[in-house]
Scaffold this motif. Sequence first.
Motif, mmCIF file in Angstrom:
data_model
loop_
_atom_site.group_PDB
_atom_site.id
_atom_site.type_symbol
_atom_site.label_atom_id
_atom_site.label_comp_id
_atom_site.label_asym_id
_atom_site.label_seq_id
_atom_site.Cartn_x
_atom_site.Cartn_y
_atom_site.Cartn_z
ATOM 1 N N TYR A 30 -38.636 8.183 -36.061
ATOM 2 C CA TYR A 30 -39.023 8.727 -37.359
ATOM 3 C C TYR A 30 -39.686 7.652 -38.211
ATOM 4 O O TYR A 30 -40.692 7.896 -38.865
ATOM 5 N N ARG A 31 -39.113 6.453 -38.215
ATOM 6 C CA ARG A 31 -39.689 5.358 -39.013
ATOM 7 C C ARG A 31 -41.056 4.942 -38.483
ATOM 8 O O ARG A 31 -41.954 4.624 -39.252
ATOM 9 N N THR A 32 -41.210 4.908 -37.166
ATOM 10 C CA THR A 32 -42.491 4.554 -36.554
ATOM 11 C C THR A 32 -43.597 5.501 -37.001
ATOM 12 O O THR A 32 -44.724 5.088 -37.215
ATOM 13 N N LEU A 33 -43.252 6.765 -37.159
ATOM 14 C CA LEU A 33 -44.244 7.771 -37.543
ATOM 15 C C LEU A 33 -44.387 7.912 -39.053
ATOM 16 O O LEU A 33 -45.067 8.814 -39.527
ATOM 17 N N GLY A 34 -43.719 7.048 -39.820
ATOM 18 C CA GLY A 34 -43.885 7.054 -41.259
ATOM 19 C C GLY A 34 -42.964 7.971 -42.021
ATOM 20 O O GLY A 34 -43.122 8.170 -43.217
ATOM 21 N N HIS A 35 -41.977 8.546 -41.339
ATOM 22 C CA HIS A 35 -40.995 9.353 -42.051
ATOM 23 C C HIS A 35 -40.053 8.425 -42.795
ATOM 24 O O HIS A 35 -39.917 7.254 -42.472
#
Length: 191
Positions: A30-35
């Motif tokens: 999720y963090r990798t995708l900007g969430h």
Amino acid sequence: MEHMKYEPNTVKAWAGNSQWKACLADIARYRTLGHCGWEADWALATLILYRLQKMVRNRRRRWLWAPVELILRIINHFFMMVTQIRIHPEAEIGPGLLLPHVGSIRVHGYTKIGADCVIMQTCTIGVGPQPGGATIGDHVFIGCQSSIIGAVTIGDRATVSANSLVISNVPTGTTAIGVPARILPELPRKI
């Protein structure tokens, strides 16, 4: 604490059978995708709740954990009302699952989902006329408003396109499209 760097091709080996590591992999994806990670992402919170339920269910002396399991069930029902996402705690889900949107996702208890998969909104992965649930490979993309019904197998790196009804097996690397789903030849993936 340093954040885990998400690697789609090694996440399955890294997490192994650990629900805790699978949860860390979900958060890293999720963090990798900007969430936003922990703050307000209801789909991620639902996935973390699933992982917690799975951890409690797999404990020895389950009767000692019964109060915790009851509290998690109550929280789960609240999350179902808010997000419309229902992941049965008996389902087997690999690390790195991404649910980019909330909204009517159902995963039956007999379902097995591999690592690094994406399930879009308004999807049903459930039982059909034959006993058992779907087995979904690694790196699979399931488009919005898709249904995967019965004891079918979706191969690694397959794509189930939007509005498709899958009632038969989908080979590795192919795309299933339509009602009922037809198999298209292998297409190069950009994800």
